[in-house]
Design a protein around this motif. Structure first.
Motif, PDB file in Angstrom:
ATOM      1  N   ALA A   1     -59.599 -31.116  36.940  1.00 54.61           N
ATOM      2  CA  ALA A   1     -58.722 -31.229  38.106  1.00 54.61           C
ATOM      3  C   ALA A   1     -59.209 -32.394  38.962  1.00 54.61           C
ATOM      4  O   ALA A   1     -60.368 -32.425  39.372  1.00 54.61           O
ATOM      5  CB  ALA A   1     -58.733 -29.941  38.914  1.00 54.61           C
ATOM      6  N   ILE A   2     -58.337 -33.351  39.187  1.00 57.67           N
ATOM      7  CA  ILE A   2     -58.620 -34.481  40.079  1.00 57.67           C
ATOM      8  C   ILE A   2     -57.712 -34.280  41.287  1.00 57.67           C
ATOM      9  O   ILE A   2     -56.488 -34.368  41.163  1.00 57.67           O
ATOM     10  CB  ILE A   2     -58.333 -35.821  39.387  1.00 57.67           C
ATOM     11  CG1 ILE A   2     -59.166 -35.949  38.108  1.00 57.67           C
ATOM     12  CG2 ILE A   2     -58.629 -36.990  40.326  1.00 57.67           C
ATOM     13  CD1 ILE A   2     -58.776 -37.125  37.228  1.00 57.67           C
ATOM     14  N   ARG A   3     -58.295 -33.977  42.439  1.00 65.36           N
ATOM     15  CA  ARG A   3     -57.442 -33.540  43.538  1.00 65.36           C
ATOM     16  C   ARG A   3     -57.941 -34.000  44.898  1.00 65.36           C
ATOM     17  O   ARG A   3     -59.122 -34.303  45.090  1.00 65.36           O
ATOM     18  CB  ARG A   3     -57.331 -32.015  43.528  1.00 65.36           C
ATOM     19  CG  ARG A   3     -58.623 -31.281  43.848  1.00 65.36           C
ATOM     20  CD  ARG A   3     -58.525 -29.808  43.522  1.00 65.36           C
ATOM     21  NE  ARG A   3     -59.688 -29.064  43.980  1.00 65.36           N
ATOM     22  CZ  ARG A   3     -60.038 -27.854  43.516  1.00 65.36           C
ATOM     23  NH1 ARG A   3     -59.282 -27.259  42.585  1.00 65.36           N
ATOM     24  NH2 ARG A   3     -61.108 -27.237  43.985  1.00 65.36           N
ATOM     25  N   SER A   4     -57.015 -34.041  45.831  1.00 67.92           N
ATOM     26  CA  SER A   4     -57.332 -34.370  47.217  1.00 67.92           C
ATOM     27  C   SER A   4     -57.849 -33.128  47.935  1.00 67.92           C
ATOM     28  O   SER A   4     -57.658 -31.996  47.491  1.00 67.92           O
ATOM     29  CB  SER A   4     -56.096 -34.912  47.935  1.00 67.92           C
ATOM     30  OG  SER A   4     -55.616 -36.074  47.299  1.00 67.92           O
ATOM     31  N   ARG A   5     -58.487 -33.389  49.075  1.00 71.64           N
ATOM     32  CA  ARG A   5     -59.065 -32.298  49.866  1.00 71.64           C
ATOM     33  C   ARG A   5     -58.552 -32.402  51.290  1.00 71.64           C
ATOM     34  O   ARG A   5     -58.545 -33.470  51.887  1.00 71.64           O
ATOM     35  CB  ARG A   5     -60.594 -32.411  49.849  1.00 71.64           C
ATOM     36  CG  ARG A   5     -61.322 -31.295  50.577  1.00 71.64           C
ATOM     37  CD  ARG A   5     -62.830 -31.455  50.377  1.00 71.64           C
ATOM     38  NE  ARG A   5     -63.317 -32.707  50.965  1.00 71.64           N
ATOM     39  CZ  ARG A   5     -63.753 -32.810  52.225  1.00 71.64           C
ATOM     40  NH1 ARG A   5     -63.743 -31.748  53.024  1.00 71.64           N
ATOM     41  NH2 ARG A   5     -64.195 -33.964  52.681  1.00 71.64           N
ATOM     42  N   LYS A   6     -58.106 -31.278  51.827  1.00 75.42           N
ATOM     43  CA  LYS A   6     -57.618 -31.254  53.211  1.00 75.42           C
ATOM     44  C   LYS A   6     -58.790 -31.184  54.161  1.00 75.42           C
ATOM     45  O   LYS A   6     -59.692 -30.354  53.999  1.00 75.42           O
ATOM     46  CB  LYS A   6     -56.703 -30.049  53.429  1.00 75.42           C
ATOM     47  CG  LYS A   6     -56.027 -30.045  54.804  1.00 75.42           C
ATOM     48  CD  LYS A   6     -55.005 -31.175  54.888  1.00 75.42           C
ATOM     49  CE  LYS A   6     -54.197 -31.114  56.181  1.00 75.42           C
ATOM     50  NZ  LYS A   6     -54.991 -31.509  57.372  1.00 75.42           N
ATOM     51  N   THR A   7     -58.808 -32.058  55.135  1.00 79.60           N
ATOM     52  CA  THR A   7     -59.927 -32.131  56.076  1.00 79.60           C
ATOM     53  C   THR A   7     -59.493 -31.605  57.440  1.00 79.60           C
ATOM     54  O   THR A   7     -59.197 -32.368  58.352  1.00 79.60           O
ATOM     55  CB  THR A   7     -60.426 -33.577  56.216  1.00 79.60           C
ATOM     56  OG1 THR A   7     -59.316 -34.399  56.633  1.00 79.60           O
ATOM     57  CG2 THR A   7     -60.941 -34.104  54.905  1.00 79.60           C
ATOM     58  N   GLY A   8     -59.447 -30.304  57.578  1.00 77.07           N
ATOM     59  CA  GLY A   8     -59.064 -29.708  58.843  1.00 77.07           C
ATOM     60  C   GLY A   8     -57.694 -30.162  59.282  1.00 77.07           C
ATOM     61  O   GLY A   8     -56.723 -30.115  58.530  1.00 77.07           O
ATOM     62  N   SER A   9     -57.610 -30.627  60.517  1.00 77.43           N
ATOM     63  CA  SER A   9     -56.330 -31.108  61.040  1.00 77.43           C
ATOM     64  C   SER A   9     -56.128 -32.594  60.777  1.00 77.43           C
ATOM     65  O   SER A   9     -55.117 -33.171  61.167  1.00 77.43           O
ATOM     66  CB  SER A   9     -56.260 -30.850  62.553  1.00 77.43           C
ATOM     67  OG  SER A   9     -57.326 -31.529  63.213  1.00 77.43           O
ATOM     68  N   GLY A  10     -57.101 -33.222  60.121  1.00 78.52           N
ATOM     69  CA  GLY A  10     -57.011 -34.651  59.848  1.00 78.52           C
ATOM     70  C   GLY A  10     -56.240 -34.945  58.579  1.00 78.52           C
ATOM     71  O   GLY A  10     -55.584 -34.070  58.005  1.00 78.52           O
ATOM     72  N   PRO A  11     -56.301 -36.193  58.106  1.00 75.61           N
ATOM     73  CA  PRO A  11     -55.569 -36.586  56.900  1.00 75.61           C
ATOM     74  C   PRO A  11     -56.187 -35.979  55.642  1.00 75.61           C
ATOM     75  O   PRO A  11     -57.304 -35.457  55.671  1.00 75.61           O
ATOM     76  CB  PRO A  11     -55.704 -38.112  56.896  1.00 75.61           C
ATOM     77  CG  PRO A  11     -56.992 -38.367  57.615  1.00 75.61           C
ATOM     78  CD  PRO A  11     -57.060 -37.314  58.688  1.00 75.61           C
ATOM     79  N   TRP A  12     -55.456 -36.064  54.563  1.00 73.47           N
ATOM     80  CA  TRP A  12     -55.975 -35.611  53.278  1.00 73.47           C
ATOM     81  C   TRP A  12     -56.982 -36.635  52.752  1.00 73.47           C
ATOM     82  O   TRP A  12     -56.790 -37.843  52.879  1.00 73.47           O
ATOM     83  CB  TRP A  12     -54.831 -35.440  52.286  1.00 73.47           C
ATOM     84  CG  TRP A  12     -54.015 -34.217  52.573  1.00 73.47           C
ATOM     85  CD1 TRP A  12     -53.126 -34.050  53.589  1.00 73.47           C
ATOM     86  CD2 TRP A  12     -54.020 -33.006  51.839  1.00 73.47           C
ATOM     87  NE1 TRP A  12     -52.569 -32.804  53.541  1.00 73.47           N
ATOM     88  CE2 TRP A  12     -53.097 -32.128  52.470  1.00 73.47           C
ATOM     89  CE3 TRP A  12     -54.697 -32.558  50.707  1.00 73.47           C
ATOM     90  CZ2 TRP A  12     -52.842 -30.838  52.004  1.00 73.47           C
ATOM     91  CZ3 TRP A  12     -54.443 -31.275  50.242  1.00 73.47           C
ATOM     92  CH2 TRP A  12     -53.539 -30.430  50.891  1.00 73.47           C
ATOM     93  N   ASP A  13     -58.048 -36.142  52.188  1.00 72.61           N
ATOM     94  CA  ASP A  13     -59.110 -36.971  51.633  1.00 72.61           C
ATOM     95  C   ASP A  13     -58.883 -37.091  50.129  1.00 72.61           C
ATOM     96  O   ASP A  13     -59.056 -36.112  49.392  1.00 72.61           O
ATOM     97  CB  ASP A  13     -60.468 -36.325  51.937  1.00 72.61           C
ATOM     98  CG  ASP A  13     -61.645 -37.146  51.442  1.00 72.61           C
ATOM     99  OD1 ASP A  13     -61.539 -38.384  51.454  1.00 72.61           O
ATOM    100  OD2 ASP A  13     -62.658 -36.547  51.026  1.00 72.61           O
ATOM    101  N   ALA A  14     -58.478 -38.265  49.679  1.00 73.74           N
ATOM    102  CA  ALA A  14     -58.040 -38.438  48.295  1.00 73.74           C
ATOM    103  C   ALA A  14     -59.055 -39.224  47.471  1.00 73.74           C
ATOM    104  O   ALA A  14     -59.599 -40.226  47.936  1.00 73.74           O
ATOM    105  CB  ALA A  14     -56.694 -39.158  48.269  1.00 73.74           C
ATOM    106  N   PRO A  15     -59.287 -38.816  46.237  1.00 70.02           N
ATOM    107  CA  PRO A  15     -60.166 -39.590  45.348  1.00 70.02           C
ATOM    108  C   PRO A  15     -59.445 -40.778  44.741  1.00 70.02           C
ATOM    109  O   PRO A  15     -58.217 -40.795  44.639  1.00 70.02           O
ATOM    110  CB  PRO A  15     -60.543 -38.578  44.263  1.00 70.02           C
ATOM    111  CG  PRO A  15     -59.365 -37.665  44.196  1.00 70.02           C
ATOM    112  CD  PRO A  15     -58.810 -37.582  45.594  1.00 70.02           C
TER     113      PRO A  15
END
Length: 395
Positions: free
Chosen positions: A142-156
């Motif tokens: 799985a290659i996936r983005s991570r949600k950072t709280g109320s901020g933007p998505w953290d994408a690889p």
């Protein structure tokens, strides 16, 4: 209050979709010659340069490929954990080289920008999660983005998987694993949904020289908003209850080239281009095309999610589609294969954009050229829009 969707659009969508069912391909059989089989499988060569869309000035931009430094090698502790028996997912943010004797049974997760530049070189080794009971348990990578709280998505970015035998699935995802989730649903209410989905999703993921043995599912799933993903110089075998490759809504600029698809599908096409644009499907061999090759459409309204991007400027060039039957087969390439024919097309709310404004596919300005239809004829290329560049396809 959002504007009300005009009733006339409903009737237009239904009228245009009347011939879109599976039995519409029966007539193709009358125009096709007897099946022809190739005993040997051609070796993969270098990709040729495909034709460009008729009006290249209208091609929407795709984020460029980034230069990301490769991650350092994983430490001994990570390697030991990875090679130990078990089926717990392991998150990697480093590079790893395996040997041909290695068999990894843990699902591998490359998450967020911390994983950018990671390289997994199996060296001929195997990722085997086929014993899993659910689709998630059978996802090997799985290659996936991570949600950072109320901020933007953290994408690889720039995760590479090479030289692996994969008994399981690979999924690349951003706002959601598919286009039907709650986050996608909320985002789709905004006119800049496509840009947001692409900014939030992984980019430049690359699979090369891998061999899939699919355990009854989609081997390679490119999720919403993913850009510049690639599956190249690989083999896709096994069996799928759905398709072999899915390019989901709002994704763009992906490459499926120089692969051999030996996989069998239960009843669906091999590659679904669903609201995805600017993709290259080139120089592939599809061994079992009777259920369909590459279908290009926009899955209007499913899950109440408005599909924004139109499936345009895709290049389907230089592929070989092999047919083993001359009865009830489906097209090798079908542009506008749905056009509002699904009941869920009317479940998205009334907004003045995307599939909410019209349920039609709008598969336009695509290139379908120089494809070989072994056991078939150019009647297996289905196109109803004059903006598409279709030609030089045949048995």
């Amino acid at each position: 209050m959002p504007p009300i969707k005009f009733t006339s659009l409903v009737f237009i969508g239904l009228a245009l979709s009347g011939c879109q069912n599976d039995l519409a391909t029966v007539a193709d059989a009358a125009f096709r010659g007897p099946p022809r089989y190739s005993v040997t499988q051609p070796e993969l060569g270098q990709p040729t340069t495909p034709s460009t869309p008729t009006d290249s000035s209208t091609v929407p931009p795709t984020p460029p490929v980034e230069n990301v430094e490769a991650k350092p090698d994983c430490g001994a502790e990570v390697q030991s954990k990875l090679k130990a028996p078990g089926s717990n997912p392991i998150t990697l943010a480093c590079s790893l080289r395996l040997s041909a004797a290695d068999v990894i049974t843990h699902p591998l997760v490359f998450e967020g920008s911390a994983a950018s530049g990671s390289v997994l070189d199996c060296g001929g080794g195997t990722l085997d999660v086929s014993a899993g009971e659910s689709r998630k348990e059978k996802t090997a990578v799985a290659i996936r983005s991570r949600k950072t709280g109320s901020g933007p998505w953290d994408a690889p970015s720039s995760v590479t998987i090479r030289n692996c035998r994969i008994k399981g699935f690979v999924r690349i995802s951003g706002l959601g694993e598919n286009a039907n989730g709650a986050v996608m649903k909320a985002s789709s209410r905004n006119p800049d949904h496509t840009a947001f989905a692409q900014t939030s999703a992984p980019k430049n993921a690359r699979l090369e020289n891998v061999t899939f043995d699919a355990p009854d599912g989609i081997p390679f799933y490119v999720g919403p908003g993913v850009t510049n993903a690639a599956l190249v110089n690989s083999k896709v075998n096994g069996r799928s209850t759905a398709v072999a490759v899915y390019l989901d809504a709002e994704s763009s600029g992906n490459t499926i080239s120089n692969n051999v698809f030996g996989i069998s599908t239960e009843k669906r096409e091999l590659i679904a281009i669903d609201g995805s644009a600017n993709n290259r499907i080139t120089n592939n061999i599809f061994e079992h095309s009777d259920n369909g090759g590459v279908f290009v459409y926009r899955n209007c309204g499913e899950g109440g999610v408005i599909r924004h991007q139109k499936p345009q400027h895709n290049q389907i060039v230089g592929n070989t589609f092999r047919y083993r039957s001359s009865f009830l087969v489906k097209p090798a390439v079908w542009l506008n294969s749905r056009n509002g024919s699904s009941s869920y097309c009317f479940t998205d709310p009334a907004y003045p954009f995307g599939s909410s404004a019209s349920n039609l596919d709008f598969a336009q300005n695509n290139v379908v050229r120089n494809n070989k239809l072994e056991g078939g004829s150019d009647s297996l290329i289905r196109n109803d829009d004059p903006t598409n560049d279709v030609g030089a396809n045949g048995g």
